[in-house]
Write a protein that holds these residues in place. Sequence first.
Motif, PDB file in Angstrom:
ATOM      1  N   GLN A  37      19.698  34.431  59.228  1.00 31.29           N
ATOM      2  CA  GLN A  37      18.413  34.454  59.920  1.00 31.29           C
ATOM      3  C   GLN A  37      17.431  33.655  59.077  1.00 31.29           C
ATOM      4  N   LEU A  43      18.581  33.742  64.622  1.00 31.66           N
ATOM      5  CA  LEU A  43      19.817  34.377  64.145  1.00 31.66           C
ATOM      6  C   LEU A  43      21.008  33.523  64.559  1.00 31.66           C
ATOM      7  N   LEU A  90      22.604  38.525  57.181  1.00 31.34           N
ATOM      8  CA  LEU A  90      22.867  39.818  57.786  1.00 31.34           C
ATOM      9  C   LEU A  90      24.354  40.021  57.998  1.00 31.34           C
ATOM     10  N   GLN A 102      27.899  45.454  67.847  1.00 28.43           N
ATOM     11  CA  GLN A 102      27.783  45.124  66.431  1.00 28.43           C
ATOM     12  C   GLN A 102      26.545  45.795  65.855  1.00 28.43           C
ATOM     13  N   PHE A 103      26.746  46.462  64.727  1.00 28.02           N
ATOM     14  CA  PHE A 103      25.677  47.201  64.057  1.00 28.02           C
ATOM     15  C   PHE A 103      25.358  46.504  62.742  1.00 28.02           C
ATOM     16  N   PHE A 104      24.080  46.219  62.561  1.00 28.11           N
ATOM     17  CA  PHE A 104      23.659  45.385  61.446  1.00 28.11           C
ATOM     18  C   PHE A 104      23.202  46.187  60.239  1.00 28.11           C
ATOM     19  N   GLY A 105      23.408  45.586  59.072  1.00 30.15           N
ATOM     20  CA  GLY A 105      22.850  46.097  57.836  1.00 30.15           C
ATOM     21  C   GLY A 105      21.452  45.546  57.624  1.00 30.15           C
TER      22      GLY A 105
ATOM     23  N   TYR B  36      18.357  43.770  70.794  1.00 30.22           N
ATOM     24  CA  TYR B  36      18.164  44.295  69.454  1.00 30.22           C
ATOM     25  C   TYR B  36      16.670  44.363  69.144  1.00 30.22           C
ATOM     26  N   GLN B  38      13.994  44.579  65.870  1.00 32.33           N
ATOM     27  CA  GLN B  38      13.951  44.346  64.430  1.00 32.33           C
ATOM     28  C   GLN B  38      12.541  44.564  63.902  1.00 32.33           C
ATOM     29  N   PRO B  44      18.429  43.899  62.436  1.00 33.52           N
ATOM     30  CA  PRO B  44      18.305  44.212  63.867  1.00 33.52           C
ATOM     31  C   PRO B  44      19.049  45.500  64.209  1.00 33.52           C
ATOM     32  N   LEU B  46      20.651  47.796  67.331  1.00 37.15           N
ATOM     33  CA  LEU B  46      21.087  47.758  68.728  1.00 37.15           C
ATOM     34  C   LEU B  46      20.297  48.779  69.533  1.00 37.15           C
ATOM     35  N   PHE B  89      15.118  40.866  70.255  1.00 37.88           N
ATOM     36  CA  PHE B  89      16.039  39.766  70.493  1.00 37.88           C
ATOM     37  C   PHE B  89      16.994  40.134  71.625  1.00 37.88           C
TER      38      PHE B  89
END
Lengths: 113, 112
Positions: A37, A43, A90, A102-105, B36, B38, B44, B46, B89
């Motif tokens: 990002q 992104l 990310l 998808q799960f982000f940190g 998403y 953020q 981000p 979900l 997003f």
Amino acid sequence: EAGVTQSPTHLIKTRGQQATLRCSPISGHTSVYWYQQALGLGLQFLLWYDEGEERNRGNFPPRFSGRQFPNYSSELNVNALELEDSALYLCASSLWSSYNEQFFGPGTRLTVL
Amino acid sequence: QQQVKQSPQSLIVQKGGIPIINCAYENTAFDYFPWYQQFPGKGPALLIAIRPDVSEKKEGRFTISFNKSAKQFSLHIMDSQPGDSATYFCAAIVGQVGQLTFGSGTQLTVLP
């Protein structure tokens, strides 16, 4: 349930050096994804690892590489750093059967001086 | 063809208003459309997602409307609150390639 964790939080490097970023997925998740990002570029997908194999790669040069370990954690390596590599990196994870979710940190902020 | 176009770039509403964020895509192979949220300094999160065989999905105050023929989808936030102030997003994915394609983001500000 613990989320995706990333380390370090911040990383400062100089041009030409190498950076290593680390990611631990949610427990039970086997797929790991990396995204960049960057300011003004949004992104962008970098890499996808599943069961230790690289499954897909985004439009980035070969100096962006990574791997996935037997415990499903992952490492992103960026060689020959350039100023434009400064960005938030990310990591996301998903179940093997749910590539969509998808799960982000929280990300690693890489600054290249 | 992989692009997802998102608008507006920024949006300011009063508390209780219904902000609407729009996205459009070209690739008809996309089979999943997540949104998403953020916050600054965070990754981000979900929020809600929809498949192209469904025209609307609601989860709490968040609703996705999907128009397959127009290749457009939108996020509505009912009874918006200052805590909803964040960047949103839209995204799209062809599941078997694992690559989320993101819109450019909408910075939402909800005034108290």
